[in-house]
Design an enzyme around this catalytic site. Structure first.
Site, PDB file in Angstrom:
ATOM      1  N   CYS A  61      -6.148   1.792   5.726  1.00 36.80           N
ATOM      2  CA  CYS A  61      -6.816   0.561   6.144  1.00 36.80           C
ATOM      3  C   CYS A  61      -6.274   0.172   7.532  1.00 36.80           C
ATOM      4  CB  CYS A  61      -6.547  -0.545   5.127  1.00 36.80           C
ATOM      5  SG  CYS A  61      -4.849  -1.167   5.142  1.00 36.80           S
ATOM      6  N   GLU A 107       0.906   3.814   1.874  1.00 34.13           N
ATOM      7  CA  GLU A 107       1.386   4.200   3.204  1.00 34.13           C
ATOM      8  C   GLU A 107       2.588   3.368   3.628  1.00 34.13           C
ATOM      9  OE1 GLU A 107      -3.232   4.251   3.582  1.00 34.13           O
ATOM     10  OE2 GLU A 107      -1.707   3.256   2.352  1.00 34.13           O
ATOM     11  N   HIS A 120       0.847  -1.194   0.000  1.00 34.49           N
ATOM     12  CA  HIS A 120       0.000   0.000   0.000  1.00 34.49           C
ATOM     13  C   HIS A 120       0.883   1.244   0.000  1.00 34.49           C
ATOM     14  CE1 HIS A 120      -3.837  -2.031   1.807  1.00 34.49           C
ATOM     15  NE2 HIS A 120      -3.301  -2.737   0.824  1.00 34.49           N
ATOM     16  N   CYS A 159      -2.461  -0.609   7.548  1.00 35.00           N
ATOM     17  CA  CYS A 159      -1.619   0.585   7.496  1.00 35.00           C
ATOM     18  C   CYS A 159      -1.699   1.371   8.804  1.00 35.00           C
ATOM     19  CB  CYS A 159      -2.011   1.454   6.306  1.00 35.00           C
ATOM     20  SG  CYS A 159      -1.611   0.672   4.715  1.00 35.00           S
TER      21      CYS A 159
END
Length: 151
Positions: A85, A57, A55, A88
């Protein structure tokens, strides 16, 4: 040194989201700022890397830690175009990041349905920065995906 605004940094995160869009990835962009300087950036690379943890992040956090040669980010801010999410949020908690700023909310997959407690107790949270722009790129991406699926 001139202080940049939340909108300035979110626009830069949106450039990362556009890169993800161009690569066929869910268009989420993130960057880490320390002392008013971008020290790391990332965008979703799940498809490219065949890695569900890739992701925006996570990529930005990892790059920032390498840049600072530290496993903690207590004087940093993460700007991300979509609400993180839970995975993260967990990484953000362990990084002890000072502040998280996100654009669009994520009612289905965002961490806030579990509450701000998912972040480190000292982490400040801001949201809704350039919400419409952050939301628009995601809507455009998924609309195009649906159109392709029809044909």
């Amino acid at each position: 040194m001139e202080a940049f605004s939340n909108a300035y940094f979110m626009k830069r995160a949106l450039l990362e989201a556009q890169e993800a869009f161009n690569e066929g990835e869910v268009p989420v962009g993130a960057l880490v700022v320390s002392q008013n300087q971008i020290i790391a950036k990332g965008h979703n690379s799940v498809e490219l890397l065949r890695d569900v943890t890739a992701h925006a992040e996570i990529i930005a956090i990892t790059a920032a830690m390498q840049y600072l040669d530290s496993k903690y980010l207590p004087e940093c801010t993460l700007y991300v175009t979509l609400e993180p999410c839970p995975m993260c949020a967990g990484a953000l908690k362990w990084s002890q990041i000072q502040r998280v700023v996100y654009g669009a909310g994520d009612d289905k997959g965002g961490f806030m349905k579990f509450g701000k407690e998912m972040l480190h107790p000292r982490t400040k949270l801001e949201f809704g920065i350039l919400h419409d722009d952050c939301s628009a790129i995601l809507k455009r991406f998924f609309a195009e995906k649906r159109e392709l699926a029809k044909s």
